[in-house]
Design an enzyme around this catalytic site. Structure first.
Site, PDB file in Angstrom:
ATOM      1  N   TYR A 158       0.831  -1.213   0.000  1.00  0.00           N
ATOM      2  CA  TYR A 158       0.000   0.000   0.000  1.00  0.00           C
ATOM      3  C   TYR A 158       0.867   1.265   0.000  1.00  0.00           C
ATOM      4  CZ  TYR A 158      -3.926   2.998   1.581  1.00  0.00           C
ATOM      5  OH  TYR A 158      -4.894   3.965   1.702  1.00  0.00           O
ATOM      6  N   LYS A 162       0.848   4.068  -2.907  1.00  0.00           N
ATOM      7  CA  LYS A 162       0.465   5.443  -2.604  1.00  0.00           C
ATOM      8  C   LYS A 162       1.602   6.431  -2.893  1.00  0.00           C
ATOM      9  CE  LYS A 162      -3.837   4.977  -1.357  1.00  0.00           C
ATOM     10  NZ  LYS A 162      -4.876   5.377  -2.320  1.00  0.00           N
TER      11      LYS A 162
END
Length: 257
Positions: A158, A162
């Site tokens: 993640y 991001k």
């Protein structure tokens, strides 16, 4: 305020992952701002709740089901939006998933699904929508990053996705600026959503306690609401934000980055 295009018709915005949370709040805010909104989520049926809320408030919206990581589905979705609502000139890439795990326990599929939804999804949606923006010589792209881009335990996938969205945003700003298109990223901190609720459950912590613990470490002494992020999206896609591009704003109740 009505966001009308040159023809006087409302401008059209696409919000991905808009069935709930930040996406739903953003779709509703953009409808209030005068946009016609395509509410896109994996399951069209789940997107209908957001559409109904928008219509009940007097706005115009369309529920669209599509997997943002599938090129054919994305192209078909954007074509349908253009024919049923109008050419989209605002895109909010918000669709996301979590597959948290420590690196030594993270599977290839945990890695791949997060990359596919966040990064490939933003790429495919932007590639499909940008032609409408270029034709209109006006466009706004907002990508949802996260404070996790700065590194977060148990989120190698993640955090990487991001952070990648921030580089993607800056490159879009450089490539598309001459066509009147801006691209910016928002990196939320702790926002009260179903996603953070699921994280609390996985950790075995009551959600209220999870929120209190997070708020105690945030300078403004509270956690964020989806509406906090929707408000910032509203600014980025406004007519007046045309000289703001390639930026990453950490909406986290205090200094980050």
């Amino acid at each position: 305020m009505s966001e009308a295009g040159t023809t006087g018709a409302p401008r059209v915005a696409i919000v991905t992952g808009a069935a709930r949370g930040i996406g739903a709040a953003t779709a509703q805010r953009l409808a209030q701002d005068g946009f016609a909104v395509a509410v896109l989520d994996l399951d069209e049926g789940q997107a209908k709740g957001t559409v109904e809320a928008i219509e009940a408030a007097g706005g115009r919206a369309l529920a669209i089901g599509a997997d943002v990581s599938d090129a054919e589905q994305v192209e078909a979705a954007v074509a349908r939006i253009a024919s049923e609502l109008g050419a989209p000139t605002v895109l909010v890439n918000n669709a996301g998933v979590l597959r948290d795990n420590m690196l030594f326990k993270m599977s290839e599929s945990d890695w791949d699904i997060v990359m596919n939804v966040h990064l490939k999804g933003a790429f495919l949606m932007t590639r499909a929508a940008q032609k409408h923006m270029i034709e209109a010589t006006w466009g706004r792209i907002v990508n949802l990053s996260s404070t996790s881009a700065l590194g977060n335990r148990g989120q190698a996938n993640y955090s990487t996705a991001k952070a990648g969205l921030q580089g993607f945003t800056k490159t879009l700003a450089i490539e598309l600026g001459k066509f009147g298109v801006t691209a910016n990223a928002i990196a939320p901190g702790f926002i009260e959503t179903e996603m953070t609720k699921a994280t609390a459950e996985r950790m075995g912590i009551p959600f209220d306690d999870f929120i209190k613990g997070a708020a105690s470490m945030i300078p403004v002494s509270r956690t964020g609401k989806p509406e906090d992020i929707a408000h910032l999206v509203s600014f980025f896609v406004s007519e007046g934000a045309g000289f703001v591009s390639g930026q990453v704003v950490y909406a986290a109740g205090g200094p980050k980055a």
